[in-house]
Design an enzyme around this catalytic site. Structure first.
Site, PDB file in Angstrom:
ATOM      1  N   TYR A  22       0.759  -1.304  -0.072  1.00  0.00           N
ATOM      2  CA  TYR A  22       0.003  -0.063   0.132  1.00  0.00           C
ATOM      3  C   TYR A  22       0.853   1.295   0.134  1.00  0.00           C
ATOM      4  O   TYR A  22       0.458   2.272  -0.358  1.00  0.00           O
ATOM      5  CB  TYR A  22      -1.049  -0.135   1.086  1.00  0.00           C
ATOM      6  CG  TYR A  22      -1.864  -1.048   1.065  1.00  0.00           C
ATOM      7  CD1 TYR A  22      -3.007  -1.238  -0.001  1.00  0.00           C
ATOM      8  CD2 TYR A  22      -2.173  -2.126   2.195  1.00  0.00           C
ATOM      9  CE1 TYR A  22      -3.547  -2.361   0.043  1.00  0.00           C
ATOM     10  CE2 TYR A  22      -2.801  -3.205   1.924  1.00  0.00           C
ATOM     11  CZ  TYR A  22      -3.750  -3.238   0.838  1.00  0.00           C
ATOM     12  OH  TYR A  22      -4.554  -4.164   0.997  1.00  0.00           O
ATOM     13  N   HIS A  99      -8.945   1.581  -5.637  1.00  0.00           N
ATOM     14  CA  HIS A  99      -8.278   0.599  -4.852  1.00  0.00           C
ATOM     15  C   HIS A  99      -6.423   1.263  -5.006  1.00  0.00           C
ATOM     16  O   HIS A  99      -6.243   1.586  -6.135  1.00  0.00           O
ATOM     17  CB  HIS A  99      -8.209  -0.840  -5.105  1.00  0.00           C
ATOM     18  CG  HIS A  99      -9.542  -1.327  -4.923  1.00  0.00           C
ATOM     19  ND1 HIS A  99     -10.034  -1.356  -3.678  1.00  0.00           N
ATOM     20  CD2 HIS A  99     -10.424  -1.508  -5.756  1.00  0.00           C
ATOM     21  CE1 HIS A  99     -11.343  -2.114  -3.925  1.00  0.00           C
ATOM     22  NE2 HIS A  99     -11.561  -2.073  -4.904  1.00  0.00           N
TER      23      HIS A  99
HETATM   24  C1  DQA Z   1      -7.777  -2.106  -1.180  1.00  0.00           C
HETATM   25  C2  DQA Z   1      -7.748  -3.629  -1.464  1.00  0.00           C
HETATM   26  C3  DQA Z   1      -8.645  -4.453  -0.304  1.00  0.00           C
HETATM   27  O1  DQA Z   1      -8.378  -5.876  -0.887  1.00  0.00           O
HETATM   28  C4  DQA Z   1      -7.869  -4.380   0.883  1.00  0.00           C
HETATM   29  O2  DQA Z   1      -8.601  -5.109   1.755  1.00  0.00           O
HETATM   30  C5  DQA Z   1      -7.884  -3.102   1.363  1.00  0.00           C
HETATM   31  C6  DQA Z   1      -7.444  -2.140   0.587  1.00  0.00           C
HETATM   32  C7  DQA Z   1      -6.615  -1.358  -1.701  1.00  0.00           C
HETATM   33  O3  DQA Z   1      -6.966  -0.144  -1.575  1.00  0.00           O
HETATM   34  O4  DQA Z   1      -5.771  -1.817  -2.380  1.00  0.00           O
HETATM   35  O5  DQA Z   1      -7.976  -2.868   2.489  1.00  0.00           O
HETATM   36  O6  DQA Z   1      -9.062  -1.784  -1.057  1.00  0.00           O
END
Ligand code: DQA
Length: 142
Positions: A22, A99
């Site tokens: 992330y 995402h």
């Molecule tokens: C997310 C991807 C999701 O699978 C994960 O549970 C998240 C972050 C992303 O921003 O890449 O919490 O939404």
């Protein structure tokens, strides 16, 4: 134009949470980048981070009254919350699913989004730029 930026479960932990996936930006710094781009586009953003499913649903209901569009990163709820899906469908406002990570290149369960088909579109895999691109999309369609 008022845009709600809604971040769901665990996104308050950005910066510390799995930085290899992330990134190292904290949510505040992502929100600052969004605010700067929004100013360029003439959009007015309000920011919410909500860990609970019901709180996200209530914020979507509020968006129906107070916002012109929504950028939503529902976190893991994306993959199984029919209740959030129903809320998105109910409010009849454009919601862009975003995402940070490319969910399609990750575990099988992340490759399913139960909200995608009721959102106006999906942007995934570009880190904070996913949110910025979503603003451009909303500017275009509103
Ligand atoms: C997310 C991807 C999701 O699978 C994960 O549970 C998240 C972050 C992303 O921003 O890449 O919490 O939404």
């Amino acid at each position: 134009m008022k845009i709600y930026i809604i971040n769901g479960a665990n996104l308050n932990l950005l910066g510390k949470r799995e930085p290899d996936i992330y990134g190292t930006d904290m949510l505040d710094s992502i929100n600052n980048a969004i605010t700067e781009e929004a100013a360029e586009l003439g959009l007015d953003c309000e920011f919410f981070q909500l860990n609970h499913e019901g709180d996200i649903i209530e914020k979507l209901h509020e968006a129906c009254e107070n916002a012109d569009g929504v950028v939503l990163n529902a976190g893991a709820y994306t993959h199984y919350s029919y209740a959030i899906r129903d809320a998105i469908k109910a409010i009849r406002k454009p919601v862009i699913e975003v995402h940070l990570s490319n969910v399609h290149a990750r575990e099988d369960f992340r490759q399913i989004s139960v909200i995608a088909s009721v959102c106006r579109g999906t942007i995934a895999g570009f880190g904070k730029t996913s949110y910025v691109l979503a603003l451009h999309a909303l500017k275009d369609i509103l």
